[in-house]
Design a protein around this motif. Structure first.
Motif, mmCIF file in Angstrom:
data_model
loop_
_atom_site.group_PDB
_atom_site.id
_atom_site.type_symbol
_atom_site.label_atom_id
_atom_site.label_comp_id
_atom_site.label_asym_id
_atom_site.label_seq_id
_atom_site.Cartn_x
_atom_site.Cartn_y
_atom_site.Cartn_z
ATOM 1 N N ALA A 142 17.566 -66.345 78.125
ATOM 2 C CA ALA A 142 17.103 -65.673 77.599
ATOM 3 C C ALA A 142 18.082 -65.191 76.443
ATOM 4 O O ALA A 142 19.407 -65.540 77.116
ATOM 5 N N ALA A 143 17.944 -64.377 75.427
ATOM 6 C CA ALA A 143 19.097 -64.407 74.389
ATOM 7 C C ALA A 143 20.115 -63.816 75.147
ATOM 8 O O ALA A 143 20.151 -62.500 75.956
ATOM 9 N N GLY A 144 21.573 -63.361 74.382
ATOM 10 C CA GLY A 144 22.266 -62.456 74.290
ATOM 11 C C GLY A 144 22.263 -60.877 74.515
ATOM 12 O O GLY A 144 21.172 -60.666 73.425
ATOM 13 N N PRO A 145 23.045 -60.408 75.189
ATOM 14 C CA PRO A 145 22.988 -58.581 74.304
ATOM 15 C C PRO A 145 22.673 -58.671 72.769
ATOM 16 O O PRO A 145 22.336 -56.854 72.539
ATOM 17 N N ALA A 195 18.621 -51.140 78.068
ATOM 18 C CA ALA A 195 19.360 -50.109 79.101
ATOM 19 C C ALA A 195 18.911 -51.075 80.311
ATOM 20 O O ALA A 195 19.406 -51.866 81.277
ATOM 21 N N VAL A 196 17.333 -51.374 80.699
ATOM 22 C CA VAL A 196 16.451 -52.549 81.421
ATOM 23 C C VAL A 196 17.247 -53.559 80.811
ATOM 24 O O VAL A 196 17.187 -54.482 82.262
ATOM 25 N N ARG A 197 16.780 -54.560 79.922
ATOM 26 C CA ARG A 197 16.960 -55.329 80.002
ATOM 27 C C ARG A 197 18.741 -55.573 80.419
ATOM 28 O O ARG A 197 19.311 -56.916 81.257
ATOM 29 N N PHE A 198 19.786 -55.179 79.663
ATOM 30 C CA PHE A 198 21.323 -55.425 79.579
ATOM 31 C C PHE A 198 21.779 -55.115 80.675
ATOM 32 O O PHE A 198 22.765 -55.757 81.714
ATOM 33 N N LEU A 199 20.709 -53.996 82.005
ATOM 34 C CA LEU A 199 21.511 -53.637 83.517
ATOM 35 C C LEU A 199 20.621 -54.272 84.077
ATOM 36 O O LEU A 199 20.950 -53.733 85.483
ATOM 37 N N LEU A 239 21.725 -60.524 70.735
ATOM 38 C CA LEU A 239 20.326 -60.021 70.066
ATOM 39 C C LEU A 239 18.805 -59.109 70.663
ATOM 40 O O LEU A 239 18.597 -58.867 69.973
ATOM 41 N N PHE A 240 19.134 -58.243 72.179
ATOM 42 C CA PHE A 240 18.645 -57.428 72.415
ATOM 43 C C PHE A 240 18.650 -56.165 72.249
ATOM 44 O O PHE A 240 18.285 -54.822 71.668
ATOM 45 N N LEU A 241 20.182 -56.364 71.378
ATOM 46 C CA LEU A 241 20.995 -54.669 70.321
ATOM 47 C C LEU A 241 19.796 -54.779 69.228
ATOM 48 O O LEU A 241 20.042 -54.062 68.620
ATOM 49 N N ALA A 242 19.875 -56.208 68.444
ATOM 50 C CA ALA A 242 19.192 -55.846 67.026
ATOM 51 C C ALA A 242 17.617 -55.502 67.307
ATOM 52 O O ALA A 242 17.351 -54.626 66.621
ATOM 53 N N LEU A 243 17.728 -56.460 68.309
ATOM 54 C CA LEU A 243 15.357 -55.815 68.893
ATOM 55 C C LEU A 243 15.715 -53.715 69.152
ATOM 56 O O LEU A 243 14.575 -53.957 69.179
ATOM 57 N N ALA A 244 16.891 -53.641 69.778
ATOM 58 C CA ALA A 244 16.675 -52.156 70.557
ATOM 59 C C ALA A 244 16.404 -51.471 68.941
ATOM 60 O O ALA A 244 15.739 -50.691 68.867
ATOM 61 N N PHE A 245 17.745 -51.763 68.080
ATOM 62 C CA PHE A 245 17.231 -51.322 66.932
ATOM 63 C C PHE A 245 15.969 -50.817 65.974
ATOM 64 O O PHE A 245 15.455 -49.668 65.518
ATOM 65 N N VAL A 246 15.840 -52.215 65.453
ATOM 66 C CA VAL A 246 14.086 -52.578 65.443
ATOM 67 C C VAL A 246 13.708 -51.921 65.999
ATOM 68 O O VAL A 246 12.248 -50.733 65.317
ATOM 69 N N LEU A 247 13.443 -51.623 67.493
ATOM 70 C CA LEU A 247 12.177 -50.792 68.309
ATOM 71 C C LEU A 247 12.737 -49.601 67.590
ATOM 72 O O LEU A 247 11.898 -48.455 67.729
ATOM 73 N N ALA A 248 13.628 -49.254 67.789
ATOM 74 C CA ALA A 248 14.628 -47.275 67.139
ATOM 75 C C ALA A 248 13.420 -47.092 65.900
ATOM 76 O O ALA A 248 13.105 -46.174 65.904
ATOM 77 N N VAL A 249 13.919 -47.903 65.342
ATOM 78 C CA VAL A 249 13.309 -47.840 64.392
ATOM 79 C C VAL A 249 11.772 -47.684 63.485
ATOM 80 O O VAL A 249 11.502 -46.456 63.080
#
Length: 104
Positions: free
Chosen positions: A67-70, A53-57, A72-82
């Motif tokens: 910067a890469a699109g949303p 949310a900090v990145r996307f909003l 890629l950041f969603l994939a990185l957020a998934f990795v961070l969550a796991v």
């Protein structure tokens, strides 16, 4: 001379040996691994959602132009969550193991 199926094995007294209670499953239950995993998933998802949310909003200002699109950041957020879920689960399980060891 044949051995019958209900005869004890050679060299034993004929008494059945009780199975050990618990085993690995009992250990996992005693340490509360399932509960810790649920808590870890919640912590990981909340952290990843906050960071995404900090990145996307753009809560901390606009993103750089290169910067890469949303996606890629969603994939990185998934990795961070796991990753956060796993680390949190391990940490909580180690605390449970320490407390359980102190009881013994």
């Amino acid at each position: 001379m044949s051995q019958r199926d209900d005869d004890p094995a050679p060299g034993t007294s004929g008494e059945s040996v009780p199975e050990r209670p618990g085993g690995l499953g009992g250990l996992l239950v005693d340490l509360g691994v399932e509960r810790n995993a649920r808590r870890g998933v919640v912590v990981g998802v909340v952290l990843a959602a906050f960071v995404y949310a900090v990145r996307f909003l753009e809560l901390l200002g606009p993103a750089p132009q290169d910067a890469a699109g949303p996606v890629l950041f969603l994939a990185l957020a998934f990795v961070l969550a796991v990753g956060t879920a796993l680390l949190t689960t391990v940490a909580l399980t180690l605390v449970s193991a320490y407390r359980r060891a102190k009881e013994l």
